[in-house]
Enzyme design. Structure first.
Site, short mmCIF file in Angstrom:
data_model
loop_
_atom_site.label_atom_id
_atom_site.label_comp_id
_atom_site.label_asym_id
_atom_site.label_seq_id
_atom_site.Cartn_x
_atom_site.Cartn_y
_atom_site.Cartn_z
N ASN A 126 56.47 15.35 41.81
CA ASN A 126 56.28 14.29 40.84
C ASN A 126 57.17 14.57 39.63
O ASN A 126 57.05 15.64 39.02
CB ASN A 126 54.81 14.25 40.41
CG ASN A 126 54.49 13.12 39.45
OD1 ASN A 126 55.38 12.55 38.83
ND2 ASN A 126 53.21 12.78 39.34
N CYS A 133 61.49 7.50 36.07
CA CYS A 133 61.05 8.49 37.06
C CYS A 133 61.96 8.47 38.28
O CYS A 133 62.18 9.49 38.93
CB CYS A 133 59.60 8.22 37.48
SG CYS A 133 59.34 6.61 38.27
N GLN A 173 60.09 14.30 33.00
CA GLN A 173 60.59 12.95 32.74
C GLN A 173 60.71 12.58 31.27
O GLN A 173 61.68 11.94 30.87
CB GLN A 173 59.69 11.92 33.46
CG GLN A 173 60.14 10.48 33.30
CD GLN A 173 59.22 9.54 34.04
OE1 GLN A 173 58.54 9.92 34.98
NE2 GLN A 173 59.18 8.28 33.61
N HIS A 208 55.66 4.80 41.46
CA HIS A 208 56.26 6.01 40.90
C HIS A 208 57.12 6.66 41.98
O HIS A 208 56.72 6.72 43.15
CB HIS A 208 55.14 6.94 40.46
CG HIS A 208 55.59 8.09 39.61
ND1 HIS A 208 56.24 7.92 38.42
CD2 HIS A 208 55.45 9.43 39.79
CE1 HIS A 208 56.49 9.11 37.89
NE2 HIS A 208 56.02 10.04 38.71
N TRP A 252 56.96 13.81 36.71
CA TRP A 252 56.20 14.09 35.51
C TRP A 252 55.92 15.58 35.35
O TRP A 252 55.54 16.05 34.27
CB TRP A 252 54.87 13.35 35.53
CG TRP A 252 55.00 11.87 35.29
CD1 TRP A 252 56.12 11.21 34.91
CD2 TRP A 252 53.97 10.88 35.43
NE1 TRP A 252 55.86 9.86 34.80
CE2 TRP A 252 54.54 9.64 35.12
CE3 TRP A 252 52.63 10.93 35.80
CZ2 TRP A 252 53.82 8.45 35.15
CZ3 TRP A 252 51.91 9.75 35.84
CH2 TRP A 252 52.51 8.52 35.52
#
Length: 657
Positions: A297, A94, A88, A265, A299
């Site tokens: 995710n 996100c 990200q 998220h 991230w």
């Protein structure tokens, strides 16, 4: 007034023409750069602070660099495209990165977003072909828009600060993010958003949102099973799914739960499977298969810590070959598996993006698609205003655009999606929030051709939830008949563009009701123009007497007015029936009565069972009436067995009904 355009797709996919954002043609611009021997510098989205932020200071040390200034051998893709490619960065998007992860799963989809990617790829053998220019395509309110960018990317200390790949010389995700930022007006405009919106922009999909808490999916096994089957079918048919945990308070945004999940998220769902595990007792009782879901995710780190997490002991029950098939990785790469029961318990919302199949060549269910691109517009003249607000605004509601469609089967599943214009580019002006939107569905007369002007007498069949989201969706099973969809903003007087999409099992004859009443033409001036409008509703027929006992026979009615007639469906094997059949007539000869006839359907010859003749004057009572059936013309005095229940409303104002 801007009039909406209606498009239809029947036996094949729609081939939307591509429009150029800012009138920038990629091919022409690239040729010009190569001719002049210079790298492209985009004047419409320059390497400046304004393209990056509009309300806050840029990061210290900001520099715009081209990929060949960041590494020796840049590429769009390194070893193909994968959902693992994305990280990200420092931008709060996100939702966008999760959508990119979903996109990477489907080659047919990302190849549309990144057109002719081979021709855009760096070629070490032909360096003269490199012009520092790329283009991407996004679906915007029914049209594919081609977005051109240069490849100057925001960096600090020689590193990309926003979306990047886990491979240093791979740049498809960073360049895609820049094109999307240009579409939105700036990178900062991508702060906060909805994964489903980005997926729709990538694919033209139809989005359905699920509240897992309100749907009782966390505790109800039946609802869990139903949801799993929905998601599995969507995934297998090329759809995309994302999910999130809604924080109860703003302070919990991006807080990490004890099980390692991040609130507020967006997670992309990268796989849905039933994993064979013998007859072990698992989350859905004694079963040979475990319902599993895999997520990522954006991230690139922070994973689920519960059962079936990467290094959990539950994986000992799965063979090595099954682990390889499932793609299990034991590293903190942001991707993880969990049981569907745990997924329902821990996540609160899911967005399901369906790629609706409209190709008659498919072995799966094929939908008939119809689409209208329209606008909510204000006008001081009532009949021209198209921003009347929701159903609560009874005086103005019917001023909105109206779209007619038909359900031809006895019953049919209908999918409806309403999407408003994305106003992210207006964020820098202090605007850009989504309006509250929704739509209403009314069952109307079988011969309705003109706009509805009165709510009384129209059956409100269904309505969507009104939300301040970019799109709202409704799946509804409707009976055969004619219907009108009215897309609205919640408040009147709001202006914006929208696209309305309708999917049915059979062609729906979808069209906009444009005119308020029959138009005056030279033909109508010569042979007479309508003077009166009459709405007829036949509720029921009781107590008729049929001759004979023909098997399969049944009742039906015909409503006749001048040279027009409307026939109901046949109600079999009965002497009493509920019809609720409606018709509307614009009458030239107001002295000629309407006739409502009752017939018995037979194989050899239909049998007349009686009729009523009605003057249908504006002065007649508008209450429901029960009327005795009589004989044919010339024998009106002949009383026949049975009564018919009707309601008539007439007006000499042709825009009254």
């Amino acid at each position: 007034m801007k009039r909406s355009s209606v498009q239809r797709a029947h036996c094949k996919e729609m081939d939307f023409s591509v429009t150029f954002l800012k009138n920038q043609n990629y091919s022409e611009l690239k040729k010009e750069c190569m001719k002049n021997g210079r790298l492209f510098e985009d004047p419409e989205f320059p390497a400046s602070v304004e393209s990056l932020v509009y309300s806050k200071a840029p990061p210290p040390g900001l520099e715009w660099k081209r990929p060949n200034e960041l590494c020796e051998d840049p590429h769009l893709f390194v070893d193909g495209i994968s959902s693992h490619d994305l990280h990200q960065g420092t931008l709060g998007n996100c939702w966008f990165v999760a959508a990119c992860s979903c996109l990477a799963l489907r080659s047919a989809l990302w190849k549309k977003v990144i057109p002719n990617w081979q021709n855009q790829e760096w070629d070490a053998n032909r360096p003269h072909k490199y012009a520092g220019i790329f283009h991407f395509q996004f679906w915007c309110l029914g049209n594919w828009v081609d977005v051109v960018i240069d490849d100057r990317l925001p960096t600090v200390d020689g590193n990309l600060i926003y979306c990047r790949s886990n491979v240093k010389n791979e740049f498809w995700s960073a360049l895609l993010e820049k094109a999307y930022a240009k579409l939105a007006g700036s990178y900062e405009a991508l702060e906060g958003g909805n994964t489903a919106d980005a997926i729709v922009d990538f694919t033209g999909a139809v989005t359905e949102s699920f509240d897992l808490v309100k749907g009782h999916h966390c505790a109800n096994v039946i609802e869990q099973t139903r949801m799993f089957e929905i998601l599995l079918k969507v995934y297998k048919r090329g759809g995309l799914v994302s999910c999130s945990i809604k924080p109860s308070v703003d302070e919990d945004m991006e807080a990490v739960t004890p099980m390692g999940l991040v609130k507020g998220h967006a997670y992309s769902v990268t796989e849905i499977k039933k994993v064979p595990l013998g007859t072990t007792t698992l989350c859905f009782g004694k079963s040979e298969k475990l319902f599993m879901i895999r997520m990522r995710n954006p991230w690139g780190k922070r994973e689920w810590r519960g059962a079936w997490s990467d290094e959990s002991e539950e994986w000992r029950k799965v063979s090595k070959s099954q682990k390889e098939t499932l793609g299990l990785t034991v590293r903190d790469d942001g991707e993880f598996w969990m049981t569907f029961e745990d997924w329902c318990t821990n996540f609160t919302h899911a967005d399901v993006c369906r790629i609706i199949n409209t190709s008659c060549l498919s072995r799966h269910k094929t939908w008939e698609k119809a689409e209208a691109q329209g606008s909510w517009t204000k006008n001081s003249e009532t009949l021209l205003n198209r921003s009347g607000g929701c159903y609560n605004n009874k005086d103005t509601f019917l001023q909105n655009s109206q779209y007619l469609f038909e359900v031809r089967k006895k019953e049919d599943n209908v999918l409806i999606s309403l999407q408003q214009k994305d106003n992210r580019a207006l964020k820098k002006e202090g605007r850009g929030d989504y309006f509250i939107i929704g739509f209403e569905i009314f069952k109307v007369e079988q011969n309705r051709k003109y706009r509805i002007h009165k709510l009384e007498g129209q059956e409100r069949t269904a309505f969507s939830t009104y939300k301040n989201l970019r799109s709202v969706f409704l799946r509804k099973r409707l009976k055969s008949g004619k219907y009108v969809i009215i897309p609205t903003t919640f408040l009147p007087g709001i202006t914006s563009d929208f696209v309305l999409r309708l999917f049915t099992d059979e062609p729906s004859k979808f069209s906009e009701l444009v005119h308020d009443k029959p138009r005056v033409t030279w033909w109508s001036l010569l042979f007479g123009h309508p003077k009166r409008v009459t709405q007829v509703t036949v509720h029921s027929v009781i107590g008729v007497q049929r001759k004979g006992k023909t098997r399969g026979a049944g009742l039906y009615i015909i409503i006749k007015c001048e040279n027009q007639s409307v026939k109901s469906e046949v109600q079999k094997n009965t002497t009493s029936a509920v019809f609720d059949t409606q018709a509307i007539f614009y009458r030239k000869n107001i002295n000629k009565p309407l006739a409502i006839q009752v017939w018995d359907s037979n194989i050899l010859s239909d049998q007349f069972l009686g009729q009523v003749l009605l003057a249908a004057s504006p002065n007649d009572p508008i209450e429901v009436q029960s009327l005795q059936l009589h004989g044919r013309l010339g024998r009106e005095a002949e009383v026949m067995p049975g009564c018919i229940t009707v309601k008539l409303v007439s007006s000499d104002d042709l825009v009254e009904l």
